[in-house]
Design an enzyme around this catalytic site. Structure first.
Site, PDB file in Angstrom:
ATOM      1  N   TYR A  64       0.850  -1.191   0.000  1.00  0.00           N
ATOM      2  CA  TYR A  64       0.000   0.000   0.000  1.00  0.00           C
ATOM      3  C   TYR A  64       0.892   1.251   0.000  1.00  0.00           C
ATOM      4  CZ  TYR A  64      -3.853  -3.147   1.424  1.00  0.00           C
ATOM      5  OH  TYR A  64      -4.792  -4.157   1.517  1.00  0.00           O
ATOM      6  N   GLY A 217     -16.705   1.489  -1.292  1.00  0.00           N
ATOM      7  CA  GLY A 217     -17.386   2.773  -1.135  1.00  0.00           C
ATOM      8  C   GLY A 217     -18.637   2.887  -1.982  1.00  0.00           C
TER       9      GLY A 217
HETATM   10  N1  LIG Z   1      -6.612  -8.391   0.938  1.00  0.00           N
HETATM   11  C1  LIG Z   1      -6.848  -7.621  -0.090  1.00  0.00           C
HETATM   12  O1  LIG Z   1      -6.531  -7.962  -1.229  1.00  0.00           O
HETATM   13  C2  LIG Z   1      -7.515  -6.287   0.094  1.00  0.00           C
HETATM   14  C3  LIG Z   1      -8.070  -5.617  -1.018  1.00  0.00           C
HETATM   15  C4  LIG Z   1      -8.696  -4.388  -0.802  1.00  0.00           C
HETATM   16  C5  LIG Z   1      -8.772  -3.865   0.481  1.00  0.00           C
HETATM   17  N2  LIG Z   1      -8.207  -4.537   1.540  1.00  0.00           N
HETATM   18  C6  LIG Z   1      -8.270  -3.992   2.917  1.00  0.00           C
HETATM   19  O2  LIG Z   1      -9.628  -3.828   3.257  1.00  0.00           O
HETATM   20  C7  LIG Z   1      -9.869  -2.494   3.687  1.00  0.00           C
HETATM   21  C8  LIG Z   1     -11.281  -2.070   3.308  1.00  0.00           C
HETATM   22  O3  LIG Z   1     -11.521  -2.210   1.938  1.00  0.00           O
HETATM   23  P1  LIG Z   1     -11.682  -0.971   0.954  1.00  0.00           P
HETATM   24  O4  LIG Z   1     -11.124   0.233   1.587  1.00  0.00           O
HETATM   25  O5  LIG Z   1     -11.163  -1.433  -0.344  1.00  0.00           O
HETATM   26  O6  LIG Z   1     -13.234  -0.833   0.722  1.00  0.00           O
HETATM   27  P2  LIG Z   1     -14.515  -0.498   1.626  1.00  0.00           P
HETATM   28  O7  LIG Z   1     -14.182  -0.609   3.046  1.00  0.00           O
HETATM   29  O8  LIG Z   1     -15.589  -1.316   1.063  1.00  0.00           O
HETATM   30  O9  LIG Z   1     -14.790   1.034   1.208  1.00  0.00           O
HETATM   31  C9  LIG Z   1     -13.880   2.059   1.448  1.00  0.00           C
HETATM   32  C10 LIG Z   1     -14.350   3.298   0.726  1.00  0.00           C
HETATM   33  O10 LIG Z   1     -15.620   3.682   1.227  1.00  0.00           O
HETATM   34  C11 LIG Z   1     -15.581   5.011   1.736  1.00  0.00           C
HETATM   35  N3  LIG Z   1     -16.381   4.972   2.973  1.00  0.00           N
HETATM   36  C12 LIG Z   1     -16.069   4.358   4.127  1.00  0.00           C
HETATM   37  N4  LIG Z   1     -17.044   4.495   5.024  1.00  0.00           N
HETATM   38  C13 LIG Z   1     -18.012   5.224   4.407  1.00  0.00           C
HETATM   39  C14 LIG Z   1     -19.267   5.703   4.806  1.00  0.00           C
HETATM   40  N5  LIG Z   1     -19.743   5.438   6.015  1.00  0.00           N
HETATM   41  N6  LIG Z   1     -20.001   6.418   3.916  1.00  0.00           N
HETATM   42  C15 LIG Z   1     -19.534   6.683   2.665  1.00  0.00           C
HETATM   43  N7  LIG Z   1     -18.346   6.243   2.244  1.00  0.00           N
HETATM   44  C16 LIG Z   1     -17.583   5.529   3.086  1.00  0.00           C
HETATM   45  C17 LIG Z   1     -14.117   5.320   1.956  1.00  0.00           C
HETATM   46  O11 LIG Z   1     -13.847   6.673   1.751  1.00  0.00           O
HETATM   47  P3  LIG Z   1     -13.087   7.589   2.850  1.00  0.00           P
HETATM   48  O12 LIG Z   1     -11.790   6.900   3.180  1.00  0.00           O
HETATM   49  O13 LIG Z   1     -12.885   8.863   2.152  1.00  0.00           O
HETATM   50  O14 LIG Z   1     -14.014   7.635   4.015  1.00  0.00           O
HETATM   51  C18 LIG Z   1     -13.448   4.489   0.883  1.00  0.00           C
HETATM   52  O15 LIG Z   1     -13.446   5.182  -0.334  1.00  0.00           O
HETATM   53  C19 LIG Z   1      -8.753  -1.692   3.012  1.00  0.00           C
HETATM   54  O16 LIG Z   1      -8.512  -0.469   3.669  1.00  0.00           O
HETATM   55  C20 LIG Z   1      -7.596  -2.648   3.078  1.00  0.00           C
HETATM   56  O17 LIG Z   1      -6.971  -2.561   4.351  1.00  0.00           O
HETATM   57  C21 LIG Z   1      -7.597  -5.738   1.350  1.00  0.00           C
END
Ligand SMILES: NC(=O)c1ccc[n+]([C@@H]2O[C@H](COP(=O)([O-])OP(=O)(O)OC[C@H]3O[C@@H](n4cnc5c(N)ncnc54)[C@H](OP(=O)(O)O)[C@@H]3O)[C@@H](O)[C@H]2O)c1
Length: 341
Positions: A64, A217
């Site tokens: 990351y 998101g």
């Molecule tokens: N193992 C893997 O391959 C893998 C792949 C992807 C992700 N991950 C991990 O999983 C974590 C979570 O996944 P993700 O970040 O991809 O997706 P997510 O949690 O589904 O969504 C994150 C997105 O949603 C927004 N968001 C969060 N809470 C919100 C709310 N209450 N209302 C409106 N928008 C909201 C965030 O924006 P803001 O930040 O601007 O609030 C961000 O753009 C990552 O941070 C990472 O650590 C792992």
């Protein structure tokens, strides 16, 4: 429903003999990588607010931002070392000359080198949970987990995890060394894990850490069309389900989340998060979803979702959505475990 954040979230066990952690973790990736510009001060405040609310599992990875995300959360982790469980990952090789290029490596020498790098960037003596980020099919999984187990024996890692593996791969790995947690995408929009990974995790007593529970998101309404609304370097612009006709078709699929949210006085994101918790309960599996956010108010909103109970009718309304989603999770389908089932 109000979410002033005065209540701490419940806890869950991370694997059969793992630590108790808050029942929701925090994904830290977006603080330094993939999702456009970040307000660093607000992101730091979000980390602290999450801890106040009982969030103890913090998720990062070496890739990351080429290590930047580990460096970013390091002061927070060190300041609260005994309260937090820090999870990081190895396995995706990035090319600084071409950030769009990705390779996967799981060989023993590479794993050792990655672990040393993560320990250094995080500034800790031990990684609490160390995941294989992606599976390199050129290396037997037994060899990979054997190398990870050596890190446990040396005290550099406390527990092992795997990301984007099939049920069969999880079983083979668990036979070499206990796996505490499996992390894969699981949301109202992405349910392929329910085919083999979820049943295997349940059978083996492995905790499940759903990533992207808010559909990156999209389910929370953070955006609708990635190409039109997100910055040029935002990784979601490369994802087939968030662009062009797919984005428009998928936006319509969010309507049941909006309808439930309106009726209940909560947000669509909270409906999506409650769904993951309840869907996992149907499978009899402990889960610790890791929604990613860089904002305090969203930490409060997301943690409050752990107290939302959807009714059977509401769950039924959400049931058909995943089967109708247009477009894959990644531009490169090899980046998911689905093709290896
Ligand atoms: N193992 C893997 O391959 C893998 C792949 C992807 C992700 N991950 C991990 O999983 C974590 C979570 O996944 P993700 O970040 O991809 O997706 P997510 O949690 O589904 O969504 C994150 C997105 O949603 C927004 N968001 C969060 N809470 C919100 C709310 N209450 N209302 C409106 N928008 C909201 C965030 O924006 P803001 O930040 O601007 O609030 C961000 O753009 C990552 O941070 C990472 O650590 C792992």
């Amino acid at each position: 429903m109000s979410w002033d954040g005065s209540e701490r979230i419940a806890t869950a066990r991370l694997g059969a003999d793992g630590p108790e952690v808050g029942v929701q973790g925090l994904g830290c990736m977006g603080m330094s990588f993939a999702y456009g510009p970040t307000d660093a001060g607000e992101a730091r405040a979000a980390l602290e607010r999450a801890l106040e609310l009982g969030v103890t599992l913090y998720d990062t990875a070496d890739m990351y931002g080429f290590g930047e995300n580990e460096r970013f959360i390091a002061p927070f982790v060190r300041a609260h070392r005994d309260e937090v469980v820090v999870a990081t990952k190895f396995g995706i090789v990035m090319d600084p000359a071409d950030p769009a290029k990705r390779d996967i490596r799981n060989d023993a020498a590479y794993i050792r080198q990655c672990a040393e790098g993560s320990l250094k960037r995080l500034g800790v003596d031990v990684i609490d949970l160390y995941y294989m980020h992606r599976r390199d099919t050129r290396v037997p999984i037994e060899e990979t987990v054997g190398a990870m187990a050596e890190l446990v024996a040396e005290g550099k890692v406390r527990r092992l995890g795997l990301s984007e593996v099939t049920g069969g791969e999880l079983r083979a790995a668990h036979a070499v060394h206990p796996i505490a947690a499996i992390q894969s995408e699981w949301s109202v929009f992405s349910r392929d894990v329910e085919r083999t990974a979820v049943p295997a995790a349940k059978e083996l007593g492995v905790a499940f850490v759903p990533y992207s529970p808010l559909g990156r998101g999209f389910l929370a309404g953070a955006f609708t069309n990635a190409a039109k609304e997100l910055s040029d370097d935002d990784f979601r612009r490369t994802m087939p389900r968030f662009t062009g006709e797919n984005a428009a078709a998928n936006a319509v699929l969010r309507e049941p989340l909006h309808a439930i949210a309106r009726t209940r006085g909560i947000t669509p994101g909270q409906v999506a998060l409650a769904w993951v918790q309840q869907r996992a309960a149907v499978h009899g599996l402990p889960v610790v979803p890791i929604p990613g956010t860089r904002r305090r108010a969203r930490v409060e909103e997301n943690t409050a979702a752990t107290r939302v109970e959807l009714t059977a009718d509401e769950l039924a309304a959400l049931e058909p959505i995943a089967g109708r989603v247009a477009g894959g999770r990644y531009a490169d389908p090899g980046f998911t475990s689905a093709g290896r089932e």
